[in-house]
Design a protein around this motif. Structure first.
Motif, mmCIF file in Angstrom:
data_model
loop_
_atom_site.group_PDB
_atom_site.id
_atom_site.type_symbol
_atom_site.label_atom_id
_atom_site.label_comp_id
_atom_site.label_asym_id
_atom_site.label_seq_id
_atom_site.Cartn_x
_atom_site.Cartn_y
_atom_site.Cartn_z
ATOM 1 N N MET A 1 68.442 75.182 83.733
ATOM 2 C CA MET A 1 68.416 75.399 85.166
ATOM 3 C C MET A 1 67.186 76.218 85.503
ATOM 4 O O MET A 1 66.848 77.161 84.799
ATOM 5 C CB MET A 1 69.686 76.119 85.619
ATOM 6 C CG MET A 1 69.671 76.428 87.087
ATOM 7 S SD MET A 1 71.290 76.885 87.665
ATOM 8 C CE MET A 1 71.004 76.707 89.396
ATOM 9 N N MET A 19 69.033 71.360 87.909
ATOM 10 C CA MET A 19 69.853 71.393 86.698
ATOM 11 C C MET A 19 69.666 70.110 85.923
ATOM 12 O O MET A 19 69.521 69.047 86.519
ATOM 13 C CB MET A 19 71.344 71.485 87.046
ATOM 14 C CG MET A 19 71.805 72.752 87.588
ATOM 15 S SD MET A 19 73.606 72.669 87.781
ATOM 16 C CE MET A 19 73.901 74.357 88.182
ATOM 17 N N ASP A 20 69.750 70.244 84.601
ATOM 18 C CA ASP A 20 69.753 69.009 83.818
ATOM 19 C C ASP A 20 71.190 68.472 83.779
ATOM 20 O O ASP A 20 72.127 69.129 84.238
ATOM 21 C CB ASP A 20 69.151 69.206 82.426
ATOM 22 C CG ASP A 20 69.953 70.127 81.516
ATOM 23 O OD1 ASP A 20 71.199 70.188 81.644
ATOM 24 O OD2 ASP A 20 69.345 70.774 80.647
ATOM 25 N N HIS A 22 73.345 68.002 81.353
ATOM 26 C CA HIS A 22 74.299 68.776 80.560
ATOM 27 C C HIS A 22 74.778 70.006 81.332
ATOM 28 O O HIS A 22 75.976 70.308 81.367
ATOM 29 C CB HIS A 22 73.674 69.184 79.223
ATOM 30 C CG HIS A 22 74.566 70.028 78.380
ATOM 31 N ND1 HIS A 22 75.692 69.526 77.759
ATOM 32 C CD2 HIS A 22 74.520 71.348 78.075
ATOM 33 C CE1 HIS A 22 76.302 70.501 77.106
ATOM 34 N NE2 HIS A 22 75.605 71.615 77.274
ATOM 35 N N GLU A 23 73.843 70.720 81.961
ATOM 36 C CA GLU A 23 74.211 71.913 82.741
ATOM 37 C C GLU A 23 75.146 71.540 83.889
ATOM 38 O O GLU A 23 76.134 72.238 84.146
ATOM 39 C CB GLU A 23 72.955 72.584 83.291
ATOM 40 C CG GLU A 23 72.087 73.221 82.244
ATOM 41 C CD GLU A 23 70.749 73.663 82.776
ATOM 42 O OE1 GLU A 23 70.221 74.666 82.258
ATOM 43 O OE2 GLU A 23 70.215 73.007 83.701
ATOM 44 N N LEU A 27 78.938 73.009 84.313
ATOM 45 C CA LEU A 27 79.334 73.754 85.507
ATOM 46 C C LEU A 27 80.450 73.042 86.250
ATOM 47 O O LEU A 27 81.440 73.666 86.649
ATOM 48 C CB LEU A 27 78.128 73.973 86.428
ATOM 49 C CG LEU A 27 78.409 74.786 87.688
ATOM 50 C CD1 LEU A 27 78.970 76.175 87.354
ATOM 51 C CD2 LEU A 27 77.145 74.918 88.530
ATOM 52 N N GLY A 128 72.941 65.788 87.097
ATOM 53 C CA GLY A 128 71.836 66.738 87.136
ATOM 54 C C GLY A 128 70.851 66.355 88.231
ATOM 55 O O GLY A 128 70.957 65.318 88.861
ATOM 56 N N ILE A 178 77.396 80.593 77.526
ATOM 57 C CA ILE A 178 77.673 79.995 78.838
ATOM 58 C C ILE A 178 77.984 81.096 79.855
ATOM 59 O O ILE A 178 77.516 81.047 80.998
ATOM 60 C CB ILE A 178 78.826 78.970 78.753
ATOM 61 C CG1 ILE A 178 78.374 77.768 77.929
ATOM 62 C CG2 ILE A 178 79.288 78.540 80.138
ATOM 63 C CD1 ILE A 178 79.477 76.798 77.586
ATOM 64 N N TRP A 181 74.792 82.535 80.886
ATOM 65 C CA TRP A 181 74.094 81.593 81.756
ATOM 66 C C TRP A 181 74.647 81.666 83.181
ATOM 67 O O TRP A 181 73.884 81.691 84.150
ATOM 68 C CB TRP A 181 74.240 80.180 81.180
ATOM 69 C CG TRP A 181 73.713 79.089 82.047
ATOM 70 C CD1 TRP A 181 72.416 78.865 82.422
ATOM 71 C CD2 TRP A 181 74.480 78.035 82.652
ATOM 72 N NE1 TRP A 181 72.332 77.745 83.210
ATOM 73 C CE2 TRP A 181 73.579 77.214 83.363
ATOM 74 C CE3 TRP A 181 75.835 77.704 82.639
ATOM 75 C CZ2 TRP A 181 73.995 76.088 84.068
ATOM 76 C CZ3 TRP A 181 76.241 76.584 83.339
ATOM 77 C CH2 TRP A 181 75.337 75.790 84.040
ATOM 78 N N MET A 185 72.615 82.755 86.483
ATOM 79 C CA MET A 185 72.575 81.886 87.654
ATOM 80 C C MET A 185 73.013 82.644 88.911
ATOM 81 O O MET A 185 72.377 82.553 89.965
ATOM 82 C CB MET A 185 73.495 80.673 87.429
ATOM 83 C CG MET A 185 73.357 79.595 88.465
ATOM 84 S SD MET A 185 74.554 78.228 88.299
ATOM 85 C CE MET A 185 74.890 78.113 86.577
#
Length: 195
Positions: A1, A19-20, A22-23, A27, A128, A178, A181, A185
């Motif tokens: 992100m 965001m990609d 996976h992210e 989420l 994403g 996570i 992360w 964020m």
């Protein structure tokens, strides 16, 4: 992100990030899990005859047994460390007060938490990509991210003594990453929202 950025435009302030896939999946999954717990709690509220007559919604009068829900929906009043619990029946009175307050306010608290989580789900691209928020949506994100962090932190047993990194063999290690992360964020969003 990517870090959140702020852009002033003719349409008003917009907050941006990216965001990609996976992210976004992680989420969305975490938010959906928290919303599922809250929805289950709301649906299991007992029927109240007075509420049926008045149209006023009521919720549970007892705190959740499940640890994560208890963290998301704490008691309204907690006895102080120096206050004796049993003096003059104070413990029972506090339990009665908490039960009454919980019964009156828990439905609207759950509604607010569900609304915040729904904003995240509606603004995170499923595969994403760019995330574009209004300041109002960003406020909902802050609330929803906080709920996810509380839930994850409770499951991981995070407290003041938890180190920033765990041994790679610790099964909690990837989840702690996570958690960090989510914290980053949330902090990044707070920073860009500040005037």
């Amino acid at each position: 992100m990517r870090m959140w950025t702020r852009k002033n435009s003719l349409g008003g302030v917009k907050l941006r990030s990216e965001m990609d896939a996976h992210e976004a999946t992680v989420l969305r999954s975490l938010v959906a899990s928290v919303l599922g717990l809250l929805d289950e709690r709301a649906r299991s509220a007992p029927e109240d005859e007075l509420a049926a007559l008045t149209g006023m919604r009521t919720g549970h009068t007892t705190p959740p047994d499940e640890e994560v829900l208890a963290r998301l929906l704490p008691d309204f009043h907690r006895p102080g460390a120096d206050a004796p619990d049993d003096a003059d029946g104070r413990a029972e009175a506090k339990a009665d007060i908490n039960g009454a307050l919980r019964g009156l306010h828990e439905p609207e608290i759950i509604d607010a938490k569900m609304a915040a989580g729904s904003v995240i789900l509606h603004t995170v691209p499923e595969n994403g990509g760019k995330v574009l928020l209004t300041p109002e949506q960003a406020d909902a994100w802050l609330s929803g991210l906080n709920d996810v962090r509380l839930a994850l932190g409770t499951n991981l047993g995070i407290d003041a003594d938890t180190p920033d990194e765990l041994d790679p063999d610790d099964p909690r290690a990837p989840h702690l990453d996570i958690y960090h992360w989510l914290t980053w964020m949330q902090d990044s969003l707070v920073q860009v929202l500040a005037p």
